[in-house]
Design a protein around this motif. Sequence first.
Motif, PDB file in Angstrom:
ATOM      1  N   LEU A  14       0.819  -1.207   0.000  1.00  0.00           N
ATOM      2  CA  LEU A  14       0.000   0.000   0.000  1.00  0.00           C
ATOM      3  C   LEU A  14       0.856   1.261   0.000  1.00  0.00           C
ATOM      4  CD1 LEU A  14      -2.734  -1.136   2.547  1.00  0.00           C
ATOM      5  CD2 LEU A  14      -3.074  -0.728   0.107  1.00  0.00           C
ATOM      6  N   VAL A  15       1.900   1.249   0.809  1.00  0.00           N
ATOM      7  CA  VAL A  15       2.767   2.420   0.887  1.00  0.00           C
ATOM      8  C   VAL A  15       3.508   2.634  -0.436  1.00  0.00           C
ATOM      9  CG1 VAL A  15       4.840   3.372   1.973  1.00  0.00           C
ATOM     10  CG2 VAL A  15       3.044   2.360   3.387  1.00  0.00           C
ATOM     11  N   LEU A  16       4.117   1.568  -0.975  1.00  0.00           N
ATOM     12  CA  LEU A  16       4.890   1.720  -2.203  1.00  0.00           C
ATOM     13  C   LEU A  16       4.001   2.091  -3.387  1.00  0.00           C
ATOM     14  CD1 LEU A  16       7.566  -1.139  -1.963  1.00  0.00           C
ATOM     15  CD2 LEU A  16       7.744   1.270  -1.324  1.00  0.00           C
ATOM     16  N   ASN A  17       2.799   1.534  -3.436  1.00  0.00           N
ATOM     17  CA  ASN A  17       1.872   1.919  -4.499  1.00  0.00           C
ATOM     18  C   ASN A  17       1.552   3.411  -4.430  1.00  0.00           C
ATOM     19  OD1 ASN A  17       1.704  -0.595  -5.666  1.00  0.00           O
ATOM     20  ND2 ASN A  17      -0.202  -1.170  -4.657  1.00  0.00           N
ATOM     21  N   SER A  18       1.359   3.914  -3.212  1.00  0.00           N
ATOM     22  CA  SER A  18       1.059   5.338  -3.044  1.00  0.00           C
ATOM     23  C   SER A  18       2.262   6.213  -3.402  1.00  0.00           C
ATOM     24  CB  SER A  18       0.622   5.617  -1.596  1.00  0.00           C
ATOM     25  OG  SER A  18      -0.583   4.951  -1.300  1.00  0.00           O
ATOM     26  N   VAL A  19       3.471   5.731  -3.065  1.00  0.00           N
ATOM     27  CA  VAL A  19       4.684   6.473  -3.422  1.00  0.00           C
ATOM     28  C   VAL A  19       4.801   6.594  -4.937  1.00  0.00           C
ATOM     29  CG1 VAL A  19       7.209   6.376  -3.440  1.00  0.00           C
ATOM     30  CG2 VAL A  19       5.965   5.935  -1.321  1.00  0.00           C
ATOM     31  N   MET A  20       4.560   5.478  -5.647  1.00  0.00           N
ATOM     32  CA  MET A  20       4.643   5.510  -7.112  1.00  0.00           C
ATOM     33  C   MET A  20       3.573   6.413  -7.718  1.00  0.00           C
ATOM     34  SD  MET A  20       5.728   1.627  -8.250  1.00  0.00           S
ATOM     35  CE  MET A  20       4.341   0.824  -7.414  1.00  0.00           C
ATOM     36  N   GLU A  21       2.397   6.409  -7.130  1.00  0.00           N
ATOM     37  CA  GLU A  21       1.327   7.280  -7.616  1.00  0.00           C
ATOM     38  C   GLU A  21       1.734   8.747  -7.479  1.00  0.00           C
ATOM     39  OE1 GLU A  21      -1.873   7.665  -9.685  1.00  0.00           O
ATOM     40  OE2 GLU A  21      -1.782   5.716  -8.670  1.00  0.00           O
ATOM     41  N   ASP A  22       2.337   9.074  -6.342  1.00  0.00           N
ATOM     42  CA  ASP A  22       2.790  10.445  -6.116  1.00  0.00           C
ATOM     43  C   ASP A  22       3.903  10.807  -7.101  1.00  0.00           C
ATOM     44  OD1 ASP A  22       2.765  12.803  -4.027  1.00  0.00           O
ATOM     45  OD2 ASP A  22       4.864  12.357  -4.435  1.00  0.00           O
TER      46      ASP A  22
END
Length: 389
Positions: A32-40
Amino acid sequence: MTQFQFNLNIEDLKDCIMKSDIDAVVKASVVLVLNSVMEDERDKHLNARAYERSTDRRDYRNGYYERDLIMSIGRITLRVPRTRNGDFSPSVFERYARCDQALVLSMLEMVVNGVSTRKVKNIVQQLCGESFSKSLVSSLTEKLDPIVNKWANRPINTMYYPYIFADAMYIKVREHNRVVSKAVYIATAINEKNEREILGLKVDHSESYEAWQRFFQHLQSRGLQSPRLIISDAHKGLKKAIGTEFVGTTWQRCTVHFKRNIFNQLPKKDMDEVKAALKGIFNVVKIEDARKLKDEFMEKYEENPKLENAINTLEEGFEDAIQYLNEPTKYHHHIRSTNSLERLNQEVRRREKVIRIFPNTQSAFRLIGAVLMDIADEQAKKPSMIGKK
């Protein structure tokens, strides 16, 4: 500081927690965290948030694709954002995979070469799934080895390094069906910008004059100039190699090792006053004061037969242990010992002990090099604290 807005799927995370599957909880959180980082990162690349109208937009969103990432917690599947032109590449895979790939690859090699224990095989299966083969080893090696080798052989002739720290640690390597001990040589430095830097590493057969000489020659071939000080322990081969390869460079004996050597010569009881006096010799800022305190110590205790060995040790190594006092005061705390390098070695040990016995020398070089690269990346992001006391 960059701030990320995480859109977490709380229901999925709660479901993992309620089932008490701690591995799933960790993996789900990381995903969840890494997916959000990539989205940002994609938002910044496009110069526009989702559904935002902007005249400065660089490109448009184009959905997602799934990609696996092998980490020390296991294999995870990420939802990677895409752009229409296809020129967006998230930093997650480069940043988080390098060191973990080296760790996995070392264990895979043990399995493929038939030298693994049941514990190692179980770890590999958890990290990589049930299927692992020589082709997987080859594919990971082809990707990782050039990266580590390029870093380990990069030019270092564009910067002057006045203070260099050198040390060796031992690892176990399987060689010709035998387990042998090998030395890993690591050098770090404080550069002319007052920043810490990892200069390089080398794996050799043993810690000797010839091996240290080869290591220093390797650093010189990459452009290293003679420093003002080289800080190390009192290994005879290391001292000799410094004198041979760096004419004009002063050797600084690590004060922590030196004091420990003196303390080991003291009686076990009633030595608190003596130890305090010895420590005080090195807690000054002028070299003249250190020599004065040392002379006073000798006058006070030279008639005590119980301290004869300790006094001889102090006398023999004293001048080499106070050379840091010839340098600017702001550097004293940083260059009087090899503590910073030993902390680095401990971080290497933390990853290396998972392997215990490397399947070959290249595997050891790959893993340790990847660990040092990751640490170097983190060091480069931090502001220098050297000289600010």
